[in-house]
Enzyme design. Structure first.
Site, PDB file in Angstrom:
ATOM      1  N   ARG A  71       0.846  -1.201   0.000  1.00  0.00           N
ATOM      2  CA  ARG A  71       0.000   0.000   0.000  1.00  0.00           C
ATOM      3  C   ARG A  71       0.877   1.246   0.000  1.00  0.00           C
ATOM      4  NH1 ARG A  71      -3.936  -1.675   4.909  1.00  0.00           N
ATOM      5  NH2 ARG A  71      -1.892  -2.251   5.740  1.00  0.00           N
ATOM      6  N   ASP A 106       2.208   5.046  -0.213  1.00  0.00           N
ATOM      7  CA  ASP A 106       1.695   6.254   0.421  1.00  0.00           C
ATOM      8  C   ASP A 106       1.292   7.319  -0.594  1.00  0.00           C
ATOM      9  OD1 ASP A 106       2.087   5.251   2.972  1.00  0.00           O
ATOM     10  OD2 ASP A 106       4.113   6.082   3.142  1.00  0.00           O
ATOM     11  N   ARG A 109      11.797   5.756   2.773  1.00  0.00           N
ATOM     12  CA  ARG A 109      11.954   7.207   2.832  1.00  0.00           C
ATOM     13  C   ARG A 109      12.811   7.626   4.026  1.00  0.00           C
ATOM     14  NH1 ARG A 109       6.003   9.385   2.603  1.00  0.00           N
ATOM     15  NH2 ARG A 109       7.094  11.359   2.999  1.00  0.00           N
TER      16      ARG A 109
END
Length: 288
Positions: free
Chosen positions: A68, A70, A215
């Protein structure tokens, strides 16, 4: 494109239901992530389900996905699946869905799968690329598809720092504070920092990823590359197991889900690793 049907899949189809896997790519800039959102909030899943419903004789479609992503994160190799009682040629799922999808979402291929296949739980590895444009002046092109930094980044320092993150570790310091995964332990198979002109690519493959893990890794490596932290800081962050020690979360714009891997019995169509503007660099830094 593949129309291969396994015996198990054929057996389920005879019972009235087929499991279909799709390869999907998208530019995430205009969406609040992959996952279905409250009405009125754009998501990749929402657009895909609406488009597939048109091909599914009007019957609702509910998708599961490999990961999933972002808000504003992109994908070149997302894998999804759904169950349907409707029989269609695989080409119909691809071309039909694309007819109803916005231009920044594309279905790449479709394949009938055995009933035990699950796009998320059957996956054995996932691969992401984080693309940085390092230049004094911001780019006009690819502005929503790369992360820009005006700082000059020291690639060798970033590579040295990255080495300590390879292997099986507790990545609690490198996941989002709100991450809901039960365990922070993950295995990174490879983590490379690659350079081509003004582009710097962080290429990472792991058995699975925590929320914001890529990230946060990018944020740590960029700070080290910019000289804001010493090389050994990456090891210190990892060993702290404390998210507050982990620095900033890098922007979502440069992140791409590029590959999902499955066991051989679930072999899916293969495609070059993205994003597209890196496809011509395969001979330079490899596809492994």
């Amino acid at each position: 494109m593949s129309d291969v049907t396994t015996p198990a899949a054929a057996q389920e189809a005879a019972a009235g239901v087929s499991r279909i896997a799709l390869g999907v790519e998208y530019k995430g800039s205009n969406y609040h992530g992959f996952q279905l959102q409250p009405q009125g909030t754009a998501s990749i899943q929402g657009h895909l389900e609406e488009a597939l419903q048109q091909i599914n004789a009007g019957l609702p479609v509910r998708l599961s996905c490999a990961g999933r992503t972002d808000a504003k994160v992109h994908a070149c190799g997302q894998v999804v699946h759904f169950d349907t009682p409707i029989e269609r040629p695989m080409r119909a799922w691809v071309m039909g869905a694309n007819r109803y999808l916005p231009k920044d979402i594309s279905v790449l291929w479709a394949q009938v799968m055995p009933p035990e296949f699950h796009s998320r739980f059957s996956a054995v590895a996932r691969r992401y690329r984080y693309v940085i444009y390092s230049n004094e002046v911001r780019p006009a092109h690819l502005a929503e598809e790369v992360t820009w930094t005006h700082q000059a980044l020291n690639i060798e320092k970033m590579r040295t720092a990255a080495r300590c993150l390879v292997g099986t570790h507790d990545f609690n310091a490198l996941r989002a504070a709100g991450c809901q995964a039960h365990s922070p332990v993950r295995t990174i198979h490879h983590l490379q920092v690659l350079e081509f002109g003004k582009l710097i690519i962080i290429d990472v493959r792991a058995n699975a990823f925590l929320h914001h893990m890529v990230r946060n890794i990018a944020g740590v490596l960029m700070m080290i590359g910019a000289g804001e932290r010493p090389v050994q800081w990456a090891q210190q962050v990892l060993e702290s197991r404390d998210r507050k020690a982990g620095g900033v979360t890098a922007a979502p714009h440069g992140l791409y889900m590029v590959q999902v891997e499955y066991p051989e019995p679930f072999k899916l169509p293969e495609r070059y690793l993205g994003p597209h503007f890196l496809s011509g660099l395969a001979d330079t830094f490899g596809q492994d």
